[in-house]
Motif scaffolding. Sequence first.
Motif, PDB file in Angstrom:
ATOM      1  N   ALA A 262      35.690  -3.763  33.167  1.00 59.31           N
ATOM      2  CA  ALA A 262      34.996  -4.609  34.148  1.00 59.31           C
ATOM      3  C   ALA A 262      34.163  -3.728  35.083  1.00 59.31           C
ATOM      4  CB  ALA A 262      36.023  -5.397  34.950  1.00 59.31           C
ATOM      5  N   ALA A 264      34.051  -3.674  38.063  1.00 59.31           N
ATOM      6  CA  ALA A 264      34.815  -3.308  39.266  1.00 59.31           C
ATOM      7  C   ALA A 264      35.613  -2.023  39.078  1.00 59.31           C
ATOM      8  CB  ALA A 264      35.768  -4.449  39.631  1.00 59.31           C
ATOM      9  N   ILE A 265      35.730  -1.553  37.827  1.00 56.62           N
ATOM     10  CA  ILE A 265      36.605  -0.397  37.569  1.00 56.62           C
ATOM     11  C   ILE A 265      35.830   0.915  37.701  1.00 56.62           C
ATOM     12  CG2 ILE A 265      38.048   0.764  35.867  1.00 56.62           C
ATOM     13  CD1 ILE A 265      39.306  -1.776  36.929  1.00 56.62           C
ATOM     14  N   THR A 266      36.213   1.679  38.681  1.00 57.19           N
ATOM     15  CA  THR A 266      35.701   3.039  38.873  1.00 57.19           C
ATOM     16  C   THR A 266      36.904   3.963  39.034  1.00 57.19           C
ATOM     17  OG1 THR A 266      33.586   2.378  39.826  1.00 57.19           O
ATOM     18  CG2 THR A 266      34.434   4.540  40.457  1.00 57.19           C
ATOM     19  N   ASN A 295      31.790   2.000  37.332  1.00 54.78           N
ATOM     20  CA  ASN A 295      31.404   0.601  37.115  1.00 54.78           C
ATOM     21  C   ASN A 295      31.692   0.145  35.684  1.00 54.78           C
ATOM     22  OD1 ASN A 295      30.478   0.585  39.766  1.00 54.78           O
ATOM     23  ND2 ASN A 295      28.436   1.279  39.146  1.00 54.78           N
ATOM     24  N   GLY A 330      38.737  -3.159  45.397  1.00 51.08           N
ATOM     25  CA  GLY A 330      38.016  -4.395  45.123  1.00 51.08           C
ATOM     26  C   GLY A 330      37.802  -5.194  46.397  1.00 51.08           C
ATOM     27  N   ASP A 331      37.777  -6.525  46.264  1.00 50.94           N
ATOM     28  CA  ASP A 331      37.484  -7.337  47.440  1.00 50.94           C
ATOM     29  C   ASP A 331      38.573  -8.362  47.750  1.00 50.94           C
ATOM     30  OD1 ASP A 331      37.147  -9.018  45.343  1.00 50.94           O
ATOM     31  OD2 ASP A 331      35.006  -9.407  45.675  1.00 50.94           O
ATOM     32  N   ALA A 402      40.502  -9.636  39.931  1.00 53.39           N
ATOM     33  CA  ALA A 402      40.169  -8.973  41.206  1.00 53.39           C
ATOM     34  C   ALA A 402      41.028  -7.735  41.399  1.00 53.39           C
ATOM     35  CB  ALA A 402      40.420  -9.938  42.368  1.00 53.39           C
ATOM     36  N   LEU A 403      40.479  -6.809  42.184  1.00 53.93           N
ATOM     37  CA  LEU A 403      41.258  -5.675  42.686  1.00 53.93           C
ATOM     38  C   LEU A 403      41.406  -5.856  44.193  1.00 53.93           C
ATOM     39  CD1 LEU A 403      39.429  -2.739  40.831  1.00 53.93           C
ATOM     40  CD2 LEU A 403      41.662  -3.735  40.237  1.00 53.93           C
ATOM     41  N   ARG A 405      41.443  -5.058  48.187  1.00 55.38           N
ATOM     42  CA  ARG A 405      40.619  -4.256  49.106  1.00 55.38           C
ATOM     43  C   ARG A 405      41.415  -3.051  49.596  1.00 55.38           C
ATOM     44  NH1 ARG A 405      39.201  -8.182  53.106  1.00 55.38           N
ATOM     45  NH2 ARG A 405      37.692  -8.879  51.569  1.00 55.38           N
TER      46      ARG A 405
END
Lengths: 438, 478
Positions: A262, A264-266, A295, A330-331, A402-403, A405
């Motif tokens: 995804a 979101a994955i760094t 990313n 994440g958020d 989601a990850l 925050r």
Amino acid sequence: MQRRFFEYVDELSRTLRGKEVLLASYDGEESDFVRFNRSAIRQPGSVMQQYVTLELIDGRRHAKAATTVTGQADDDRAALKAMLVELRAQLPHVPDDPYLLYATEVHNTEQIARSTLPDSGAALDKVLAAGQGRDMVGLYAAGGIYGGFANSLGQKNWYASHSFCLEWCFYHQADKAVKARYAGLAWDDGAFARKVADATSQLEVLQRPAKTIAPGGYRVFLTPAAMVEIASMLAWSGFGLKDHRTKNTSLLKMIEGHSTLAPAITVRENVREGLGANFTGEGFVKAPVVMMIENGRYKDCLVSPRSSAEYGVPVNAGWEYPSSFEMGAGDLDEADVLARLDTGVYVNTLWYLNYSDRPAGRITGMTRFATFWVEGGRVTAPLNVMRFDETYYRILGTNLLALTRQRDFIPATDTYQARSTSSHRLPGALIDDFQFTL
Amino acid sequence: MPTSLESRLRNAMPAGVDFASVRYLRQEDEVVSVRQDVPQPLARGVEAGAMITVVIGGALGYAATCDLSDSGLKDAARRALKWAKLSAGRAVTDFSKIPWPQESGRYVGPEEKPWAALSLDAKFDLMTAESKRLKVDPRVVDWQVSLWHTALDSLYLTSGGGAIEQRFHFLAPDLRVTANEGDQTQTRSLEARAACRQGGLEVIDQVGLHLHGPRVAREAVELLSADNCPTGEMDLILAPDQMVLQVHESIGHPLELDRILGDERNYAGTSFVTMDMLGTYRYGSELLNITFDPTRPGQLASYGWDDEGRRAEKTFIIRRGVLERPLGGTVSQARAGKCGVANARASGWNRPPIDRMANINLEPGESTLESMIAQTARGVYMQTNCSWSIDDSRNKFQFGCEWGRLIENGKLTKLVKNCNYRGISATFWRSLAGVGSAAEVGVMGTPNCGKGEPNQMARVAHACPPARFAGVQVFGGA
């Protein structure tokens, strides 16, 4: 020991012949280990260990050996001198090494932290007091960890840290338990009390009747502690240059099949914010940050000196395994996790992961401590252990919702051979259709 | 062992305590390795250290040091005494009431051809020659051959005059080949690093290092084009190099008494086995006979005495499927009030003894691999462990194998890859439907079984014939 180690290396360097080069490493620790079971002391003790590794290089030939040293200067001088003589005698009998690489530029570094640790006896009293009236099991480990490097070219590096880690469980019964960890550089009664209170509140939930779910797909939330196990699997052959070039990487589909995770994955190796030494056994200073996945796409590998020579890529690490693993945030706010999970499984700990199909990035493992069934955004029952079977490309890809925050910084608690200085900084992850199989 | 060292170690034990011991170890390791026909850097290590244990006032303390000078040993004794006094009245048991063994004796493990009998050049030549046989196909992308030798001397002294000296030689040959095509990678190995035994260079021939290289390499390539293992419930036959893992994880670990007592619950886990099951529990079918046998010559975890000085004896743990006793050493036996075995072992001088499985062997049966295949209408024959995962009670497991072959109507048929199976220990062994013969027993082990806090890597071993299980959930790769 810092001064003495550097003196030994200087003295040995003065005895080198011709174009010989000497590399030397030091690894030591003075550790207290107190093991608890049922809120009593099982095995208390301490360990003092010191190792010196010498590597003698002549052209493309090199020979290396490690030995314990006593800390008694005369004995150690004599032992190391004898070891150097043995290494010199071995050199004619070892073949040329095409992949030998060591640092020839001098980079001196010093990472020295002074001890602010509590007396272990005092810590013992506090731990036992926290376990009173409960079934507590765990380990308190504390003390100094030291590392050094020096070579005949004049380089000198030293690392010293003093930390403690209490990792424990409060058990309800059988396999129902809450896992907690309190680690740091200085003991804070208030912080410890909060950790104990958190664990105690989860323990109360474990007293409810346990729920068993049927195999199938469920929405799950993996806490940062559970994500450590996923990260450790990724680290196992995921990021090393040698594993990539020999097609052994568990991320092969990202390399050969052009799969992605995804956006979101760094994932980064962040030595700058980690706990370990920033130099390698060959004298290289590690890259402060290596971006491995950005990313959702694979970026750079960890490159050891040996792989650097073999594949012609610059060195950026000591071992091709992350020591300061970091995943981007994440958020999803932690406070909203249960509401977003709605109905599903809240996993505090995963356990004993391995591959079902490594090139496909397919893994299996178990849920463990304090895993709960959640309904309508509320924890309703502890869950009996379940086995999962999943792939990176689903849980960190298509099914990642989601990850969090907030991220947790989690020092490794491994004590194989020596106390680990590795760490993880990870968010929690909300995942859809997570497959439980048994 | 030099008399002067023994005398200094004995003098280091403090007087006026209920019990004291000192355990000294000296270990030399050497790894000779060749990867892709390129000799790898020689890895050598020498370490020596001692652990002093003190029992006083019902409590125990230990201290380990690599400073073997008189002052270093004295300091270790002082620290061990400090820990014992700090623990007084707060220990899990009254350590002063434990009947600590005070035996004396000497054990020397096998070594027919000493490691030093072959020069370093010759060892590299040997590994290079083996390596050069492994690139059998352009799709072979990595290959490695190695020998890991360890020489270990230990001396265990007790305050009651006990003195046990033991000497071991271990050799772990390894060989592995990786083949790749696109996003498919397959690895085959010589028994998944389990081809290790006590002994010298003779172990190379015992495990057949010279015989298997090209076969292992060819099989890695063949797996690339094999079908995935089928999914479904069917019979399963496991070769010895998978049976060792099956016995290890789902019999050895759950029967370790320290797990049953709860010591490992924060790390390695608990056990589905409880105290009330000892002596009566039906662990498996009538064909299941498991022994604890550290007396078997040459097996990796053979010894004369454990690290608390208890003499090793062959003992039935499970007989005709019924659990007879757990794997617990002197301290665990006293805590549990149960019989056990001599299996309190430490991974080195710097770790205290804990319950370890040592050699846990499946006694041979009356079947043969051929007869078990002939009895199977539909199933899979799997070889060589490559994946292992089991829950913290040692119950729900999933294991994977490098290589498999379908069994259809009593015959081996096509090759299959990514072989996995799942089960539950408490019921899996009751489906044991056949056990191979004595002639088919594979003697294997691992030098790196992880357990304990602080963590310890120990040598453990298993001698197993092939075995057949009925109605197992098997499946393949993604």
